[in-house]
Scaffold this motif. Structure first.
Motif: not given
Length: 167
Positions: A97-113
């Motif tokens: 589990e990781e946290h990240f900062e939201i800098r702008e509104s919109g669609t964020y993507k998580l890519v697992i590879d």
């Protein structure tokens, strides 16, 4: 026998209410969280998207679970709405589990590879961090379920003791 019947009904009702609150609480906690699962290989990553509003939250969270974990062969990346990579995590254990900062509104993507050629089942989620009020609903429901179970045990003990006295 009437006291034990009333006790059973009350304890059963507490358990049912607690379980219902648990389901509702989980829906509130996971509100806005996008989840996905699938198999990944070195050529086929898993991508999960979630919409964020900077007015509602400034911190997001990702969670990744790898079913057949092998050290340092899996990574999770988060991309902002402009497709800029904002975090990269090399997965060190089966669940991360990781946290990240939201800098702008919109669609964020998580890519697992993966850099493995064989298929591996993974589960991922991305969304806003639930506030403390939503999390407390989960604890309250668990306490109600436990109280109902304790009530069932107490009614059972009372019923057995009462039966032994009447014999």
């Amino acid at each position: 026998m009437q006291k034990t019947g009333i006790g059973l009904v009350i304890s059963g009702a507490l358990i049912v209410i607690g379980l219902m609150l648990l389901v509702v609480g989980n829906q509130f906690i996971l509100e806005g969280v996008s989840q996905g699962s699938g198999t990944i290989t070195s050529t086929q990553p898993l991508t999960i998207e979630s919409d964020f509003d900077i007015e509602e939250t400034s911190i997001g969270v990702i969670a990744v679970q790898v079913m057949q974990f092998k050290g340092n062969t899996f990574s999770a990346k988060v991309f902002d709405p402009t497709d800029i990579e904002i975090i990269t995590t090399i997965l060190q254990e089966e669940t991360t589990e990781e946290h990240f900062e939201i800098r702008e509104s919109g669609t964020y993507k998580l890519v697992i590879d993966s850099n493995e050629s064989e298929e591996v089942q993974v589960f991922g989620a991305i969304g806003p961090i639930p506030d403390a009020g939503k999390k407390s609903l989960g604890f309250i429901s668990m306490y109600i379920v436990v109280a109902g179970m304790i009530g069932l045990v107490a009614v059972g003990i009372y019923g057995i003791k009462k039966r032994k006295r009447s014999v």
